[in-house]
Design a protein around this motif. Structure first.
Motif, PDB file in Angstrom:
ATOM      1  N   THR A 133       0.808  -1.218   0.000  1.00 25.34           N
ATOM      2  CA  THR A 133       0.000   0.000   0.000  1.00 25.34           C
ATOM      3  C   THR A 133       0.848   1.279   0.000  1.00 25.34           C
ATOM      4  O   THR A 133       0.296   2.382   0.074  1.00 25.34           O
ATOM      5  CB  THR A 133      -0.930   0.026   1.224  1.00 25.34           C
TER       6      THR A 133
ATOM      7  N   ASP B  65       2.819   4.479  -1.210  1.00 23.71           N
ATOM      8  CA  ASP B  65       2.692   5.306  -2.395  1.00 23.71           C
ATOM      9  C   ASP B  65       4.057   5.471  -3.051  1.00 23.71           C
ATOM     10  O   ASP B  65       5.086   5.065  -2.498  1.00 23.71           O
ATOM     11  CB  ASP B  65       2.060   6.666  -2.075  1.00 23.71           C
TER      12      ASP B  65
ATOM     13  N   ARG C  97      -3.525   8.863  -8.750  1.00 26.32           N
ATOM     14  CA  ARG C  97      -3.563   7.397  -8.688  1.00 26.32           C
ATOM     15  C   ARG C  97      -3.239   6.876 -10.077  1.00 26.32           C
ATOM     16  O   ARG C  97      -3.847   7.276 -11.057  1.00 26.32           O
ATOM     17  CB  ARG C  97      -4.926   6.895  -8.216  1.00 26.32           C
ATOM     18  N   HIS C  98      -2.262   5.989 -10.133  1.00 29.61           N
ATOM     19  CA  HIS C  98      -1.816   5.469 -11.421  1.00 29.61           C
ATOM     20  C   HIS C  98      -1.654   3.959 -11.306  1.00 29.61           C
ATOM     21  O   HIS C  98      -0.921   3.457 -10.443  1.00 29.61           O
ATOM     22  CB  HIS C  98      -0.483   6.106 -11.820  1.00 29.61           C
TER      23      HIS C  98
ATOM     24  N   GLY D  21      -3.615   1.880 -10.096  1.00 26.89           N
ATOM     25  CA  GLY D  21      -4.116   1.376  -8.826  1.00 26.89           C
ATOM     26  C   GLY D  21      -3.313   1.798  -7.618  1.00 26.89           C
ATOM     27  O   GLY D  21      -3.704   1.503  -6.483  1.00 26.89           O
ATOM     28  N   ARG D  22      -2.192   2.484  -7.820  1.00 23.81           N
ATOM     29  CA  ARG D  22      -1.351   2.896  -6.694  1.00 23.81           C
ATOM     30  C   ARG D  22      -1.313   4.423  -6.599  1.00 23.81           C
ATOM     31  O   ARG D  22      -1.244   5.127  -7.601  1.00 23.81           O
ATOM     32  CB  ARG D  22       0.072   2.365  -6.864  1.00 23.81           C
ATOM     33  N   LEU D  23      -1.359   4.919  -5.363  1.00 23.11           N
ATOM     34  CA  LEU D  23      -1.208   6.353  -5.159  1.00 23.11           C
ATOM     35  C   LEU D  23       0.228   6.772  -5.443  1.00 23.11           C
ATOM     36  O   LEU D  23       1.173   6.040  -5.150  1.00 23.11           O
ATOM     37  CB  LEU D  23      -1.563   6.729  -3.722  1.00 23.11           C
TER      38      LEU D  23
END
Length: 245
Positions: free
Chosen positions: A39, A41, A64-65, A67-69
């Protein structure tokens, strides 16, 4: 996001997709050094070209790219020196450290390498010293927090914990400044503190734990008093501060 994609590859794909005109970029934070969790970033510094139209501006942006911040630190090339001066003045050097310790993603023109060198020079100069007025104000405020913490009964846990947090934060600010060292907030507060003064820093952190775990303010107040001793001792009567409109 591809489960087998490295954070570096993921960050580079982000830069290429959103900022194809970027002059260079690097990845910082835990993802750059193999400490990222699922999780975590992505901390990405991106250099942008100077623009007469003002379409590219220095800014901080969260996106968010895949699915990841990702937290983006965007700077125009011409704006870097002024921004680094501002980052130094805060005494935390957040983006300075990002450039110093980050992993380059793309640097076709050498701008990232030169910006990293500038960041290292600024970091080597250290944070600006506190003015006498700033130091005395901090000394007075820390004395107040210490006195209030001593006087607060253990049954008032909310107040005790709030005072412990404020006392720790102010003590870290003064102790790092005393050592001409960089300070931090959040998870970087204990890291920078222990870098600056391993012994007194650990005493402060252990003192905060004693308040949190045992409602015992004794170790923290003792550690705070030792920090105050480096600065001339607790400051109560005799302190004066002019009001500024």
């Amino acid at each position: 996001m591809n489960d087998h994609e490295t954070p570096q590859a993921e960050a580079l794909r982000l830069v290429q997709a959103r900022f194809p005109h970027a002059l260079g970029a690097l990845l910082g934070g835990s993802a750059a050094h193999g400490r990222a969790t699922p999780t975590s970033d992505l901390d990405v510094a991106i250099l942008l070209p100077d623009s007469d139209s003002g379409s590219d501006t220095s800014r901080r942006e969260v996106v968010r790219h895949g699915g990841r911040l990702a937290e983006l630190f965007l700077n125009t090339l011409a704006g870097v020196p002024e921004f680094f001066a501002w980052d130094r003045a805060r005494r935390r050097g957040t983006v300075l450290f990002l450039y110093d310790q980050g992993v380059p993603l793309t640097d076709p023109f050498g701008h990232v390498a030169r910006t990293r060198q500038l960041a290292r020079e600024v970091l080597a100069s250290g944070p600006p010293p506190l003015t006498e007025a700033e130091r005395e104000h901090g000394r007075y405020v820390l004395t107040c927090f210490m006195d209030d913490l001593i006087d607060t009964p253990a049954s008032d846990r909310y107040e005790q914990l709030a005072l412990a947090d404020h006392a720790l934060s102010k003590a870290v600010h003064l102790l790092t400044a005393h050592h001409n060292a960089w300070t931090g907030i959040g998870k970087w507060l204990p890291r920078r503190l222990l870098d600056a003064d391993p012994v007194r820093g650990k005493a402060l952190l252990d003192g905060q734990l004693a308040v949190a775990e045992r409602a015992d303010p004794g170790p923290l107040t003792a550690a705070v008093e030792e920090v105050l001793g480096l600065l001339g001792g607790p400051l109560r009567e005799g302190y004066a501060h002019a009001w500024s409109p």
